[in-house]
Scaffold this motif. Structure first.
Motif, PDB file in Angstrom:
ATOM      1  N   ILE A 198       0.839  -1.203   0.000  1.00 38.17           N
ATOM      2  CA  ILE A 198       0.000   0.000   0.000  1.00 38.17           C
ATOM      3  C   ILE A 198       0.873   1.252   0.000  1.00 38.17           C
ATOM      4  CG2 ILE A 198      -1.701   1.326   1.317  1.00 38.17           C
ATOM      5  CD1 ILE A 198      -2.817  -1.176  -0.029  1.00 38.17           C
ATOM      6  N   ASN A 199       1.929   1.228   0.791  1.00 35.52           N
ATOM      7  CA  ASN A 199       2.838   2.379   0.859  1.00 35.52           C
ATOM      8  C   ASN A 199       3.515   2.628  -0.483  1.00 35.52           C
ATOM      9  OD1 ASN A 199       2.281   2.690   3.604  1.00 35.52           O
ATOM     10  ND2 ASN A 199       3.857   1.205   4.167  1.00 35.52           N
ATOM     11  N   TYR A 200       3.973   1.546  -1.111  1.00 39.41           N
ATOM     12  CA  TYR A 200       4.612   1.676  -2.419  1.00 39.41           C
ATOM     13  C   TYR A 200       3.615   2.163  -3.474  1.00 39.41           C
ATOM     14  CZ  TYR A 200       8.963  -0.514  -0.907  1.00 39.41           C
ATOM     15  OH  TYR A 200      10.156  -0.767  -0.287  1.00 39.41           O
ATOM     16  N   ALA A 201       2.379   1.671  -3.392  1.00 41.20           N
ATOM     17  CA  ALA A 201       1.345   2.115  -4.328  1.00 41.20           C
ATOM     18  C   ALA A 201       1.087   3.612  -4.182  1.00 41.20           C
ATOM     19  CB  ALA A 201       0.053   1.329  -4.094  1.00 41.20           C
ATOM     20  N   MET A 202       1.000   4.070  -2.913  1.00 45.43           N
ATOM     21  CA  MET A 202       0.743   5.479  -2.662  1.00 45.43           C
ATOM     22  C   MET A 202       1.884   6.337  -3.211  1.00 45.43           C
ATOM     23  SD  MET A 202      -1.439   7.621  -1.367  1.00 45.43           S
ATOM     24  CE  MET A 202      -1.003   8.855  -2.586  1.00 45.43           C
ATOM     25  N   LEU A 203       3.112   5.940  -2.953  1.00 43.90           N
ATOM     26  CA  LEU A 203       4.258   6.700  -3.452  1.00 43.90           C
ATOM     27  C   LEU A 203       4.296   6.673  -4.980  1.00 43.90           C
ATOM     28  CD1 LEU A 203       6.802   8.328  -2.856  1.00 43.90           C
ATOM     29  CD2 LEU A 203       8.075   6.167  -2.717  1.00 43.90           C
ATOM     30  N   GLY A 204       4.018   5.513  -5.579  1.00 38.11           N
ATOM     31  CA  GLY A 204       4.024   5.409  -7.034  1.00 38.11           C
ATOM     32  C   GLY A 204       2.965   6.283  -7.675  1.00 38.11           C
ATOM     33  N   ILE A 205       1.749   6.266  -7.113  1.00 37.66           N
ATOM     34  CA  ILE A 205       0.669   7.107  -7.640  1.00 37.66           C
ATOM     35  C   ILE A 205       1.014   8.579  -7.479  1.00 37.66           C
ATOM     36  CG2 ILE A 205      -1.740   7.794  -7.283  1.00 37.66           C
ATOM     37  CD1 ILE A 205      -2.265   4.863  -6.415  1.00 37.66           C
ATOM     38  N   ILE A 256      -9.178   6.354  -9.376  1.00 37.08           N
ATOM     39  CA  ILE A 256      -9.418   4.926  -9.604  1.00 37.08           C
ATOM     40  C   ILE A 256      -8.174   4.099  -9.282  1.00 37.08           C
ATOM     41  CG2 ILE A 256      -8.771   4.959 -12.049  1.00 37.08           C
ATOM     42  CD1 ILE A 256     -11.614   2.939 -10.350  1.00 37.08           C
ATOM     43  N   ALA A 257      -6.982   4.663  -9.486  1.00 36.92           N
ATOM     44  CA  ALA A 257      -5.741   3.938  -9.160  1.00 36.92           C
ATOM     45  C   ALA A 257      -5.644   3.688  -7.665  1.00 36.92           C
ATOM     46  CB  ALA A 257      -4.532   4.723  -9.648  1.00 36.92           C
ATOM     47  N   MET A 258      -6.061   4.657  -6.867  1.00 39.45           N
ATOM     48  CA  MET A 258      -6.000   4.487  -5.412  1.00 39.45           C
ATOM     49  C   MET A 258      -7.006   3.465  -4.923  1.00 39.45           C
ATOM     50  SD  MET A 258      -5.256   8.383  -4.116  1.00 39.45           S
ATOM     51  CE  MET A 258      -5.291   7.909  -2.407  1.00 39.45           C
ATOM     52  N   VAL A 259      -8.109   3.336  -5.641  1.00 40.93           N
ATOM     53  CA  VAL A 259      -9.104   2.318  -5.291  1.00 40.93           C
ATOM     54  C   VAL A 259      -8.594   0.926  -5.673  1.00 40.93           C
ATOM     55  CG1 VAL A 259     -11.406   1.430  -5.835  1.00 40.93           C
ATOM     56  CG2 VAL A 259     -11.073   3.885  -5.458  1.00 40.93           C
ATOM     57  N   LEU A 260      -8.091   0.793  -6.907  1.00 39.82           N
ATOM     58  CA  LEU A 260      -7.672  -0.525  -7.405  1.00 39.82           C
ATOM     59  C   LEU A 260      -6.438  -1.060  -6.685  1.00 39.82           C
ATOM     60  CD1 LEU A 260      -8.215  -0.038 -11.261  1.00 39.82           C
ATOM     61  CD2 LEU A 260      -9.710  -1.186  -9.603  1.00 39.82           C
ATOM     62  N   THR A 261      -5.575  -0.177  -6.203  1.00 40.26           N
ATOM     63  CA  THR A 261      -4.377  -0.634  -5.492  1.00 40.26           C
ATOM     64  C   THR A 261      -4.629  -0.812  -4.002  1.00 40.26           C
ATOM     65  OG1 THR A 261      -3.637   1.666  -5.279  1.00 40.26           O
ATOM     66  CG2 THR A 261      -2.743   0.397  -7.137  1.00 40.26           C
ATOM     67  N   GLY A 262      -5.826  -0.469  -3.536  1.00 43.89           N
ATOM     68  CA  GLY A 262      -6.174  -0.677  -2.137  1.00 43.89           C
ATOM     69  C   GLY A 262      -5.682   0.395  -1.194  1.00 43.89           C
ATOM     70  N   VAL A 263      -5.220   1.524  -1.720  1.00 43.53           N
ATOM     71  CA  VAL A 263      -4.753   2.604  -0.849  1.00 43.53           C
ATOM     72  C   VAL A 263      -5.903   3.125   0.000  1.00 43.53           C
ATOM     73  CG1 VAL A 263      -3.811   4.954  -0.796  1.00 43.53           C
ATOM     74  CG2 VAL A 263      -2.859   3.270  -2.373  1.00 43.53           C
ATOM     75  N   THR A 264      -7.075   3.216  -0.601  1.00 41.80           N
ATOM     76  CA  THR A 264      -8.249   3.657   0.132  1.00 41.80           C
ATOM     77  C   THR A 264      -9.480   2.956  -0.426  1.00 41.80           C
ATOM     78  OG1 THR A 264      -9.470   5.597   0.939  1.00 41.80           O
ATOM     79  CG2 THR A 264      -8.744   5.647  -1.356  1.00 41.80           C
ATOM     80  N   GLY A 273      -5.074  10.088   0.660  1.00 40.99           N
ATOM     81  CA  GLY A 273      -4.190   8.928   0.661  1.00 40.99           C
ATOM     82  C   GLY A 273      -2.878   9.204   1.360  1.00 40.99           C
ATOM     83  N   LEU A 274      -2.335  10.393   1.138  1.00 36.95           N
ATOM     84  CA  LEU A 274      -1.084  10.773   1.802  1.00 36.95           C
ATOM     85  C   LEU A 274      -1.275  10.831   3.308  1.00 36.95           C
ATOM     86  CD1 LEU A 274       0.150  13.620  -0.592  1.00 36.95           C
ATOM     87  CD2 LEU A 274       1.133  11.342  -0.359  1.00 36.95           C
ATOM     88  N   GLU A 275      -2.446  11.356   3.729  1.00 40.49           N
ATOM     89  CA  GLU A 275      -2.730  11.444   5.155  1.00 40.49           C
ATOM     90  C   GLU A 275      -2.944  10.061   5.759  1.00 40.49           C
ATOM     91  OE1 GLU A 275      -5.769  13.710   8.255  1.00 40.49           O
ATOM     92  OE2 GLU A 275      -6.197  13.684   6.120  1.00 40.49           O
ATOM     93  N   ALA A 276      -3.635   9.177   5.006  1.00 42.42           N
ATOM     94  CA  ALA A 276      -3.936   7.846   5.521  1.00 42.42           C
ATOM     95  C   ALA A 276      -2.671   7.023   5.746  1.00 42.42           C
ATOM     96  CB  ALA A 276      -4.872   7.113   4.559  1.00 42.42           C
ATOM     97  N   THR A 277      -1.710   7.141   4.832  1.00 41.96           N
ATOM     98  CA  THR A 277      -0.464   6.375   4.949  1.00 41.96           C
ATOM     99  C   THR A 277       0.620   7.137   5.696  1.00 41.96           C
ATOM    100  OG1 THR A 277       0.261   7.211   2.793  1.00 41.96           O
ATOM    101  CG2 THR A 277      -0.903   5.110   2.816  1.00 41.96           C
ATOM    102  N   ASP A 278       0.343   8.425   6.008  1.00 41.75           N
ATOM    103  CA  ASP A 278       1.325   9.272   6.687  1.00 41.75           C
ATOM    104  C   ASP A 278       2.632   9.353   5.899  1.00 41.75           C
ATOM    105  OD1 ASP A 278       1.407  10.974   8.925  1.00 41.75           O
ATOM    106  OD2 ASP A 278       2.899   9.690   9.867  1.00 41.75           O
TER     107      ASP A 278
END
Length: 539
Positions: free
Chosen positions: A91-98, A122-130, A397-402
């Protein structure tokens, strides 16, 4: 005489430099991207995709592997702990990549900005970030509603022509010579900044007026002079900096206020809190900008300070007279907006949020028989709303993953920066980065989304009040006037051909340097007196 010469002469005879309709936005030349900008556009898409793949699948970043799940703020993200540490790391890598891919797409404009935002969601949904619920809900964020409703209120003034009437009246009443014309536009820009939150809308309203005035003083797109350079570049600077004086001055200000309020545990950043700190700085910078432009960088010759076209101001007077007497709807639109402004300015006293006040104003404005504008006349740039929604989703997403705080912590640890670092080093560094990033970035919203959370994270890491770094950084959002691609008003006014890119850079960069010194002085004085920078910057 050759046939081509005859055609050119006829074209020149047809074009009337004092005809305001010649300067409507749709008649201005569209600038095609060339050189480096074109290469950025071509390679932006592939580079964004490659960046996401490399970060998501192949990167091995230690601090992303060891983020403590307990710090998560989002309920949906907290549930990801049950899926295991390895999944959480993804999830962290997905957030940074997005995040990286979206920044590349927004900067290069490889695809429209609103489309990038839709991809982000949609990328944040499909990668499970949120979750889908959290991702889609950003379109209903209170600040989004405030943006939309502000456009409804601004459309009142544009549709009823109250804004145009005020601008023409003020120039005719006080623009007796070159100096007073410049002062007239200072007042006009500040007043319009109170009423109209879209900087592009202000530029569109004022452009025909100052283009006619430029022609009166001998400046045309084919014949540049320092009066023309000053009148266009001064308006560009004032349109942007005027917006910095009010939290409702632009959507980016509202976003910054929302981010800061969230960090403080509040629902909304107060109109008064922003105004008392920002408005005096806004006026001072505009006055300095006038002096630097007209007296130092583009000093005007005596002949440039007197009208070159006989009876030129009479044409403006005819435009004003063509509006006729003020209509009842104009009076109503001004009355509605003044009441809205009073309620915004007294939010601490009555406790009604800015969004709720805007709701009330928009409802009254749209009411049949009572209101002054119909829905079909309301100009809401939905592409900008979608862009903002994507930016807010990215921020969630940035806030959720800090992620910002984690990246800052890793960066500072790598650089050997400790908690003993003086506050002034952090203050100078963050304000410098925020201000001069305006030369590279094409979006105020993106700069707010990147640097305001960064300032919040740094303040929290070093144990300083959240406002001490984040608010000074927020006050610098509107500095987007150096190069044509820095903002939509910059791109629009560059098409007037009254100045070169080097002219724009010379004036704009000078004002950025001055603005940096001013925010340092402001942090040591006004922000210190208001309690935002604690004990000041240096002492």
């Amino acid at each position: 005489m050759a046939v081509n010469d005859i055609d050119i002469k006829k074209a020149e005879e047809v074009f009337d430099p004092l005809d305001m309709s010649n300067y409507r936005v749709e008649k201005l030349k569209k600038i095609k991207k060339t050189g480096f900008e074109r290469q950025m556009e071509i390679w932006g898409g592939p580079l964004a995709i490659l960046s996401f793949i490399l970060i998501y699948y192949f990167a091995n970043i230690s601090y992303l592997n060891h983020i403590n799940p307990e710090i998560l703020k989002d309920d949906a993200a907290k549930r990801l702990k049950d899926l295991g540490a390895e999944h959480f790391s993804r999830i962290n890598y997905a957030m940074l990549g997005i995040f990286v891919a979206s920044i590349i797409l927004w900067i290069t404009e490889a695809i429209p900005n609103y489309l990038t935002s839709l991809i982000v969601v949609i990328a944040m949904v499909l990668t499970g970030v949120t979750t889908e619920k959290n991702a889609y809900a950003q379109l209903g964020h209170p600040v989004m509603w405030l943006n939309i409703l502000s456009f409804v209120l601004a459309s009142m003034l544009v549709t009823t022509k109250a804004a145009k009437r005020f601008a023409l009246w003020f120039v005719l009443r006080f623009g007796k010579n070159a100096t007073w014309i410049f002062f007239s536009f200072i007042v006009i820009n500040i007043v319009l900044s109170i009423f109209i939150s879209a900087t592009t809308a202000k530029a569109t309203i004022l452009l025909p007026i100052f283009m006619v005035i430029a022609a009166i003083y001998g400046a045309t797109s084919d014949r540049r002079n320092n009066f023309g350079r000053n009148i266009v570049l001064q308006n560009l600077f004032q349109i942007n900096i005027g917006a910095s004086g009010f939290i409702t001055g632009s959507g980016a200000n509202l976003l910054a206020g929302s981010l800061i309020a969230g960090a403080l545990g509040q629902s909304m950043f107060g109109f008064q809190d922003w105004f008392f700190a920002a408005f005096p700085l806004c006026v001072i910078l505009i006055m300095i900008g006038w002096f630097v432009g007209t007296k130092i960088i583009f000093p005007m010759k005596k002949e440039e300070q007197v009208p070159q076209i006989e009876g030129g101001m009479q044409r403006l007077k005819k435009e004003y007279e063509a509006l006729g007497k003020m209509t009842f709807n104009e009076y109503k639109s001004i009355g509605i907006f003044v009441i809205v402004l009073i309620l915004w300015a007294t939010d601490k006293q009555h406790g009604i949020s800015q969004t709720a006040v805007a709701f009330l104003g928009a409802v009254v404005a749209l009411l049949p028989r009572i209101g002054v504008v119909k829905w079909n006349d309301v100009d809401i740039p939905w592409h900008l709303m979608l862009f903002s929604a994507g930016a807010y989703t990215l921020g969630a997403g940035l806030e959720a993953t800090d992620l910002p705080a984690s990246m800052i912590d890793a960066l500072f640890t790598h650089m050997g920066i400790t908690k003993e670092t003086p506050f002034w080093v952090l203050y100078l560094g963050m304000t410098f980065i925020m201000l001069f990033s305006g030369i590279l970035f094409q979006s105020k919203t993106m700069r707010a989304l990147i640097f305001v959370p960064m300032a919040i994270g740094i303040a929290q890491k070093f144990g300083y009040p959240v406002m001490s770094l984040s608010f000074p950084v927020a006050l610098l959002i509107e500095h987007v006037y150096v190069l044509p691609f820095n903002s939509k008003p910059s791109a629009l006014l560059y098409t007037t051909n009254h100045y070169s890119m080097s002219d724009s850079f010379k004036y704009g960069f000078t004002m950025m340097v001055i603005s940096w010194f001013m925010i340092i002085i402001w942090g040591e004085t006004v922000l210190r007196w208001l309690g935002y920078t604690a004990n000041g910057v240096f002492f």
